[in-house]
Structure formats: C-alpha cells, structure tokens
Design a protein around this motif. Structure first.
Motif, mmCIF file in Angstrom:
data_model
loop_
_atom_site.group_PDB
_atom_site.id
_atom_site.type_symbol
_atom_site.label_atom_id
_atom_site.label_comp_id
_atom_site.label_asym_id
_atom_site.label_seq_id
_atom_site.Cartn_x
_atom_site.Cartn_y
_atom_site.Cartn_z
ATOM 1 N N LYS A 62 30.924 -26.094 47.090
ATOM 2 C CA LYS A 62 31.435 -25.595 48.904
ATOM 3 C C LYS A 62 29.929 -24.939 49.219
ATOM 4 O O LYS A 62 29.753 -24.497 50.503
ATOM 5 N N GLY A 63 29.378 -24.046 47.852
ATOM 6 C CA GLY A 63 28.456 -23.019 48.226
ATOM 7 C C GLY A 63 27.072 -23.318 47.899
ATOM 8 O O GLY A 63 26.036 -23.118 47.825
ATOM 9 N N ALA A 64 26.745 -24.966 48.133
ATOM 10 C CA ALA A 64 25.212 -24.933 47.408
ATOM 11 C C ALA A 64 24.270 -24.891 48.175
ATOM 12 O O ALA A 64 23.092 -24.761 48.229
ATOM 13 N N GLN A 65 24.542 -25.177 49.421
ATOM 14 C CA GLN A 65 23.453 -24.945 50.773
ATOM 15 C C GLN A 65 24.077 -23.682 50.866
ATOM 16 O O GLN A 65 22.533 -23.450 51.245
ATOM 17 N N ALA A 66 24.739 -23.222 51.018
ATOM 18 C CA ALA A 66 24.373 -21.486 50.943
ATOM 19 C C ALA A 66 23.103 -20.875 50.396
ATOM 20 O O ALA A 66 22.646 -20.139 50.355
ATOM 21 N N TRP A 67 23.628 -21.725 49.087
ATOM 22 C CA TRP A 67 22.269 -20.391 47.628
ATOM 23 C C TRP A 67 21.756 -21.539 48.381
ATOM 24 O O TRP A 67 20.664 -20.583 48.119
ATOM 25 N N HIS A 68 21.556 -22.240 48.334
ATOM 26 C CA HIS A 68 19.758 -23.196 48.627
ATOM 27 C C HIS A 68 19.006 -21.968 49.501
ATOM 28 O O HIS A 68 17.958 -22.248 49.238
ATOM 29 N N ARG A 69 19.841 -22.120 50.559
ATOM 30 C CA ARG A 69 19.184 -21.390 51.700
ATOM 31 C C ARG A 69 19.042 -20.365 51.634
ATOM 32 O O ARG A 69 17.995 -19.669 51.816
ATOM 33 N N GLY A 70 19.778 -19.287 50.928
ATOM 34 C CA GLY A 70 19.681 -17.856 50.439
ATOM 35 C C GLY A 70 18.278 -17.978 49.160
ATOM 36 O O GLY A 70 17.831 -16.743 49.579
ATOM 37 N N MET A 71 18.361 -18.925 48.321
ATOM 38 C CA MET A 71 16.983 -18.565 47.990
ATOM 39 C C MET A 71 15.778 -18.973 48.490
ATOM 40 O O MET A 71 15.191 -17.567 48.382
ATOM 41 N N LEU A 156 12.401 -12.930 41.131
ATOM 42 C CA LEU A 156 12.964 -13.874 40.983
ATOM 43 C C LEU A 156 14.563 -13.902 40.462
ATOM 44 O O LEU A 156 14.662 -14.645 41.067
ATOM 45 N N ALA A 157 14.579 -13.343 39.734
ATOM 46 C CA ALA A 157 15.855 -13.371 38.768
ATOM 47 C C ALA A 157 16.761 -12.798 40.021
ATOM 48 O O ALA A 157 18.116 -13.175 40.653
ATOM 49 N N ARG A 158 16.462 -12.209 40.869
ATOM 50 C CA ARG A 158 17.494 -10.873 41.609
ATOM 51 C C ARG A 158 18.036 -11.554 42.529
ATOM 52 O O ARG A 158 18.815 -11.617 43.401
ATOM 53 N N VAL A 159 16.086 -12.399 43.006
ATOM 54 C CA VAL A 159 16.693 -13.134 44.587
ATOM 55 C C VAL A 159 17.642 -14.481 44.114
ATOM 56 O O VAL A 159 18.143 -14.527 45.213
ATOM 57 N N VAL A 160 17.700 -14.829 43.296
ATOM 58 C CA VAL A 160 18.561 -16.388 42.555
ATOM 59 C C VAL A 160 19.949 -15.718 42.339
ATOM 60 O O VAL A 160 20.627 -16.367 43.384
ATOM 61 N N PHE A 161 19.942 -14.392 41.892
ATOM 62 C CA PHE A 161 21.531 -14.251 42.230
ATOM 63 C C PHE A 161 22.113 -13.500 42.943
ATOM 64 O O PHE A 161 23.000 -13.684 43.502
ATOM 65 N N ALA A 166 25.771 -14.329 47.795
ATOM 66 C CA ALA A 166 25.787 -14.859 49.484
ATOM 67 C C ALA A 166 27.087 -15.470 49.403
ATOM 68 O O ALA A 166 27.250 -15.470 50.947
ATOM 69 N N ALA A 167 25.798 -17.308 48.137
ATOM 70 C CA ALA A 167 27.082 -17.861 49.199
ATOM 71 C C ALA A 167 28.273 -18.072 48.363
ATOM 72 O O ALA A 167 28.369 -19.297 48.580
ATOM 73 N N GLY A 168 29.365 -16.936 48.099
ATOM 74 C CA GLY A 168 30.159 -16.840 47.639
ATOM 75 C C GLY A 168 30.925 -17.270 45.977
ATOM 76 O O GLY A 168 31.735 -17.653 46.332
ATOM 77 N N ILE A 169 29.645 -17.166 45.899
ATOM 78 C CA ILE A 169 29.797 -18.349 44.644
ATOM 79 C C ILE A 169 30.621 -17.215 43.306
ATOM 80 O O ILE A 169 28.871 -15.642 43.575
ATOM 81 N N SER A 170 31.604 -16.899 42.836
ATOM 82 C CA SER A 170 31.059 -15.963 41.657
ATOM 83 C C SER A 170 30.368 -15.531 40.633
ATOM 84 O O SER A 170 30.608 -16.613 39.864
#
Length: 192
Positions: A62-71, A156-161, A166-170
């Motif tokens: 569900k959140g993969a695209q949002a995670w990618h965009r967020g990164m 970098l780790a902070r940006v990723v997490f 933000a993508a709604g992944i726990s």
C-alpha cells in the motif's frame, strides 16, 4: 581553451551525482523490499509472526509508492537545503535552569532505527563513503563536513525512515524487514 570548474562547483556536482545515483536505484530497492516481505510470508512461522509478516507485506504494498516518492523528495530536498540528523524539536533544548524531562519513546525509537541503518551503511561502504566525504570536504576547503550534510550516513538514514513513516508503514514492519533494508541500503550507498 576550456576553463576549470571551481572546487566548490565540483563538490556540488559530486553531491548531485551521488543523490541522482541513489534516486536512480531507489525503485529497484523498493521492489527488493517488496519481494523480501513476500518471501517472509512464505516462510513457516507461528501465527503471531505470520500475522506480523502479512501486515508488513500489506503495508508495504500500500505504501511503497509513497515511500519511494518520499525518499526521492527527501534526498533532493537534503541536497539543496540539508537536513538535520537530529531535528531541533526532537530533544529538549539544553539549559541550566530547565527541569529534566523525559524524551518520548517515539523519539528514542527513531534515533535507534536511524542509527542502526547508518551503521549498516557504514559497515558496508565505510571506505567509499569516507573517501567521498574527504574529497568533498577538501574541495570545499574544510576539515569536516557539517552534521546535516547528505554525505553523512545518519542523515541519509533519517531521510529513508522519515519517508517510511510518512508513507504510513509502521515501525514494527521496519523491524520485521530490517535485515533486508539494511543490506539493500548498504549496497545502494556503496554503489553510489
């Protein structure tokens, strides 16, 4: 006659190339994370572990695209503006007359997760990362890069997490997939 670029321009170009290399390979990394979560579901496990893994797979799908965009957005923002490895609002400001207060669990967990990812990155790519940082610092006439510089693994780790959350992944899902994530980000940074 060709003119030579100023050292600061070369440093900027090196950062930009590094970020673009990361960005170019993030989609593949997200796909590997999805495949890793799918592989976890296929492993035999007790019911509670299976449920956690199924939730991870569903959240990540569900959140993969949002995670990618967020990164991608976070990396490009950090390239231009920098980002703090520890946000000013995360910890109470220092002061003599301030009463001692507790730091909330979420802040501590955030620091633990990002520190572990940064360590995994540095374990794999310490020579390459140190060499790049050293060269950029030399080009900029510094002895050390600033704490919020994107060429620091913790940033970098902070940006990723941050993008993950933000993508709604726990956080639970992060922990379940942590070995895959650490390995993939370490490879990504080493290659970049």
């Amino acid at each position: 006659m060709a003119t030579r670029a100023a050292p600061s321009q070369l440093a900027t170009q090196a950062r930009r190339m590094y970020v673009e290399e990361l960005v170019r390979n993030l989609a593949a990394l997200v796909q590997v994370a999805l495949e890793g979560s799918r592989a976890l579901i296929e492993k035999t496990a007790e019911h509670s572990v299976f449920t956690r893994r199924r939730d991870l797979f569903q959240e990540l799908q569900k959140g993969a695209q949002a995670w990618h965009r967020g990164m991608v957005t976070g990396l490009r923002h950090a390239l231009v503006h920098g980002i703090s490895a520890s946000r000013p609002g995360d910890l109470p400001p220092p002061g003599r007359n301030r009463p001692l207060t507790l730091v909330d669990d979420d802040t501590i967990e955030l620091e633990i997760v990002t520190s572990r990812l940064a360590l995994a990155i540095m374990d794999r790519a310490s020579w390459e990362f140190a060499d790049l940082r050293s060269r950029v610092a030399t080009l900029e006439g510094r002895t050390e890069l600033e704490a919020q510089d994107l060429l620091r693994a913790h940033v970098l780790a902070r940006v990723v997490f941050d993008a993950w959350r933000a993508a709604g992944i726990s956080l639970t899902s992060w922990r379940e997939l942590q070995p895959v994530l650490h390995d993939e980000f370490a490879h990504l940074v080493e290659a970049a």
